[in-house]
Design a protein around this motif. Structure first.
Motif, PDB file in Angstrom:
ATOM      1  N   GLN A  87       0.832  -1.200   0.000  1.00 40.03           N
ATOM      2  CA  GLN A  87       0.000   0.000   0.000  1.00 40.03           C
ATOM      3  C   GLN A  87       0.871   1.258   0.000  1.00 40.03           C
ATOM      4  OE1 GLN A  87      -3.506  -0.207  -0.151  1.00 40.03           O
ATOM      5  NE2 GLN A  87      -3.146   1.922  -0.759  1.00 40.03           N
ATOM      6  N   LEU A  88       1.937   1.220   0.794  1.00 39.69           N
ATOM      7  CA  LEU A  88       2.863   2.361   0.837  1.00 39.69           C
ATOM      8  C   LEU A  88       3.503   2.588  -0.537  1.00 39.69           C
ATOM      9  CD1 LEU A  88       4.368   4.568   2.432  1.00 39.69           C
ATOM     10  CD2 LEU A  88       6.099   2.850   3.002  1.00 39.69           C
ATOM     11  N   VAL A  89       3.886   1.498  -1.186  1.00 40.05           N
ATOM     12  CA  VAL A  89       4.469   1.605  -2.532  1.00 40.05           C
ATOM     13  C   VAL A  89       3.444   2.200  -3.497  1.00 40.05           C
ATOM     14  CG1 VAL A  89       5.350   0.285  -4.497  1.00 40.05           C
ATOM     15  CG2 VAL A  89       6.123  -0.268  -2.171  1.00 40.05           C
ATOM     16  N   ALA A  90       2.204   1.736  -3.374  1.00 40.64           N
ATOM     17  CA  ALA A  90       1.147   2.243  -4.253  1.00 40.64           C
ATOM     18  C   ALA A  90       0.863   3.723  -3.988  1.00 40.64           C
ATOM     19  CB  ALA A  90      -0.129   1.410  -4.069  1.00 40.64           C
ATOM     20  N   ASP A  91       0.912   4.119  -2.713  1.00 42.68           N
ATOM     21  CA  ASP A  91       0.587   5.502  -2.347  1.00 42.68           C
ATOM     22  C   ASP A  91       1.730   6.479  -2.625  1.00 42.68           C
ATOM     23  OD1 ASP A  91      -1.859   4.611  -1.468  1.00 42.68           O
ATOM     24  OD2 ASP A  91      -1.373   4.710   0.675  1.00 42.68           O
ATOM     25  N   GLY A  92       2.964   5.980  -2.601  1.00 41.57           N
ATOM     26  CA  GLY A  92       4.107   6.871  -2.803  1.00 41.57           C
ATOM     27  C   GLY A  92       4.585   7.523  -1.521  1.00 41.57           C
ATOM     28  N   ARG A  93       3.661   7.951  -0.687  1.00 43.83           N
ATOM     29  CA  ARG A  93       3.987   8.438   0.659  1.00 43.83           C
ATOM     30  C   ARG A  93       2.730   8.372   1.501  1.00 43.83           C
ATOM     31  NH1 ARG A  93       6.029  14.410   0.560  1.00 43.83           N
ATOM     32  NH2 ARG A  93       5.403  14.533   2.742  1.00 43.83           N
ATOM     33  N   THR A  94       2.910   8.405   2.826  1.00 45.65           N
ATOM     34  CA  THR A  94       1.739   8.343   3.693  1.00 45.65           C
ATOM     35  C   THR A  94       2.012   9.049   5.017  1.00 45.65           C
ATOM     36  OG1 THR A  94      -0.005   6.856   4.495  1.00 45.65           O
ATOM     37  CG2 THR A  94       2.255   6.206   4.962  1.00 45.65           C
ATOM     38  N   HIS A  95       0.940   9.412   5.701  1.00 47.27           N
ATOM     39  CA  HIS A  95       1.045   9.954   7.049  1.00 47.27           C
ATOM     40  C   HIS A  95       1.186   8.795   8.023  1.00 47.27           C
ATOM     41  CE1 HIS A  95      -0.283  13.629   5.261  1.00 47.27           C
ATOM     42  NE2 HIS A  95      -1.518  13.220   5.058  1.00 47.27           N
ATOM     43  N   TRP A  96       2.238   8.828   8.876  1.00 49.11           N
ATOM     44  CA  TRP A  96       2.371   7.794   9.911  1.00 49.11           C
ATOM     45  C   TRP A  96       1.654   8.311  11.155  1.00 49.11           C
ATOM     46  CZ3 TRP A  96       3.663   3.327   8.074  1.00 49.11           C
ATOM     47  CH2 TRP A  96       3.743   2.249   8.969  1.00 49.11           C
ATOM     48  N   ASN A  97       0.330   8.177  11.148  1.00 50.56           N
ATOM     49  CA  ASN A  97      -0.482   8.781  12.213  1.00 50.56           C
ATOM     50  C   ASN A  97      -1.072   7.710  13.113  1.00 50.56           C
ATOM     51  OD1 ASN A  97      -2.440   7.647  10.629  1.00 50.56           O
ATOM     52  ND2 ASN A  97      -3.400   9.544  10.008  1.00 50.56           N
ATOM     53  N   TYR A 109       4.968  16.502  13.100  1.00 47.66           N
ATOM     54  CA  TYR A 109       4.021  17.621  13.134  1.00 47.66           C
ATOM     55  C   TYR A 109       2.704  17.107  13.702  1.00 47.66           C
ATOM     56  CZ  TYR A 109       2.219  15.760   8.632  1.00 47.66           C
ATOM     57  OH  TYR A 109       1.697  14.970   7.633  1.00 47.66           O
ATOM     58  N   PRO A 110       1.815  18.020  14.126  1.00 47.56           N
ATOM     59  CA  PRO A 110       0.609  17.579  14.845  1.00 47.56           C
ATOM     60  C   PRO A 110      -0.251  16.597  14.044  1.00 47.56           C
ATOM     61  CG  PRO A 110       0.906  19.938  15.102  1.00 47.56           C
ATOM     62  CD  PRO A 110       1.924  19.476  14.085  1.00 47.56           C
ATOM     63  N   ASP A 111      -0.770  15.611  14.743  1.00 45.64           N
ATOM     64  CA  ASP A 111      -1.658  14.610  14.148  1.00 45.64           C
ATOM     65  C   ASP A 111      -3.095  15.096  14.309  1.00 45.64           C
ATOM     66  OD1 ASP A 111      -3.266  12.455  13.542  1.00 45.64           O
ATOM     67  OD2 ASP A 111      -2.134  11.006  14.747  1.00 45.64           O
ATOM     68  N   PRO A 112      -3.725  15.501  13.209  1.00 40.80           N
ATOM     69  CA  PRO A 112      -5.083  16.063  13.328  1.00 40.80           C
ATOM     70  C   PRO A 112      -6.113  15.046  13.831  1.00 40.80           C
ATOM     71  CG  PRO A 112      -4.441  15.842  11.024  1.00 40.80           C
ATOM     72  CD  PRO A 112      -3.230  15.493  11.842  1.00 40.80           C
ATOM     73  N   SER A 113      -5.760  13.756  13.781  1.00 41.32           N
ATOM     74  CA  SER A 113      -6.720  12.755  14.269  1.00 41.32           C
ATOM     75  C   SER A 113      -6.646  12.620  15.789  1.00 41.32           C
ATOM     76  CB  SER A 113      -6.448  11.400  13.605  1.00 41.32           C
ATOM     77  OG  SER A 113      -5.279  10.798  14.115  1.00 41.32           O
ATOM     78  N   ASP A 114      -5.736  13.350  16.428  1.00 42.67           N
ATOM     79  CA  ASP A 114      -5.634  13.314  17.894  1.00 42.67           C
ATOM     80  C   ASP A 114      -6.305  14.551  18.480  1.00 42.67           C
ATOM     81  OD1 ASP A 114      -4.903  12.962  20.553  1.00 42.67           O
ATOM     82  OD2 ASP A 114      -2.972  13.922  20.255  1.00 42.67           O
ATOM     83  N   SER A 115      -7.486  14.373  19.025  1.00 46.18           N
ATOM     84  CA  SER A 115      -8.251  15.515  19.523  1.00 46.18           C
ATOM     85  C   SER A 115      -7.614  16.130  20.756  1.00 46.18           C
ATOM     86  CB  SER A 115      -9.694  15.094  19.830  1.00 46.18           C
ATOM     87  OG  SER A 115      -9.689  13.998  20.720  1.00 46.18           O
ATOM     88  N   SER A 116      -6.773  15.366  21.456  1.00 48.12           N
ATOM     89  CA  SER A 116      -6.132  15.897  22.655  1.00 48.12           C
ATOM     90  C   SER A 116      -4.984  16.845  22.310  1.00 48.12           C
ATOM     91  CB  SER A 116      -5.604  14.755  23.515  1.00 48.12           C
ATOM     92  OG  SER A 116      -4.402  14.241  22.978  1.00 48.12           O
ATOM     93  N   GLY A 117      -4.499  16.768  21.077  1.00 45.34           N
ATOM     94  CA  GLY A 117      -3.400  17.635  20.655  1.00 45.34           C
ATOM     95  C   GLY A 117      -2.048  17.225  21.194  1.00 45.34           C
ATOM     96  N   ARG A 118      -1.970  16.057  21.805  1.00 45.42           N
ATOM     97  CA  ARG A 118      -0.721  15.651  22.447  1.00 45.42           C
ATOM     98  C   ARG A 118       0.210  14.892  21.508  1.00 45.42           C
ATOM     99  NH1 ARG A 118      -2.501  12.451  27.665  1.00 45.42           N
ATOM    100  NH2 ARG A 118      -4.061  11.724  26.183  1.00 45.42           N
TER     101      ARG A 118
END
Length: 137
Positions: free
Chosen positions: A17-27, A69-78
């Motif tokens: 999947q990573l190869v297919a995507d070219g790059r990804t967010h490690w979130n 950089y901040p992970d927008p899927s983390d509502s706590s912001g931590r």
DNA sequence: GCCAACGTTGGC
DNA sequence: GCCAACGTTGGC
């Protein structure tokens, strides 16, 4: 340059999947120790890509393409995330079994802390796995 | 499916 | 601040 190991369950996000995507967010990292490792990563650092749960082997090498950089899927912001892209697959995947059986590798964080999803890799561990994986360097 | 490791939560 | 209960990860 530092080296790292990233774990992913292949049915959630695989090397292919990573190869297919070219790059990804490690979130989605929600563990402070793993997050600290993400924070320490610099653009250009190389990471082994390990398939957990199914496969149980290192299948490829990825590269950090954006620092923490901040992970927008983390509502706590931590917690934050990085971006990675694929470099190349191992010619021969290196299994957890091989790692545990190899004196150079048996002490890896992957083995000692099986739940840690982002871990550092020592230089000699990196070289040994590349060797086992069929990459001359 | 089981269980060990371990992080988090919540009562006190 | 301690600790029991609980949830999650991940190998087997």
């Amino acid at each position: 340059m530092a080296h790292w190991l990233l774990k992913s369950e292949p049915f959630k996000y695989s090397w292919d999947q990573l190869v297919a995507d070219g790059r990804t967010h490690w979130n989605g990292v929600r563990n402070h120790q793993a997050a600290n490792n993400l924070k320490a990563m610099e653009v250009g650092d190389r990471c082994f890509f390990y398939h957990s749960n199914e496969g149980l082997e290192i299948v490829g090498i990825a590269e950090v393409v954006r620092e923490y950089y901040p992970d927008p899927s983390d509502s706590s912001g931590r917690f934050g995330m990085i971006d990675v892209g694929p470099i190349l697959p191992l010619l021969h995947p290196v299994s957890l079994k091989q790692i545990k059986a190899d004196p150079t590798l048996a002490g890896m964080a992957l083995v000692r802390q099986s739940r840690l999803s982002v871990s550092p890799v020592a230089d000699e561990e990196w070289r040994r796995i590349c060797e086992l994986g069929g990459l001359s360097g």
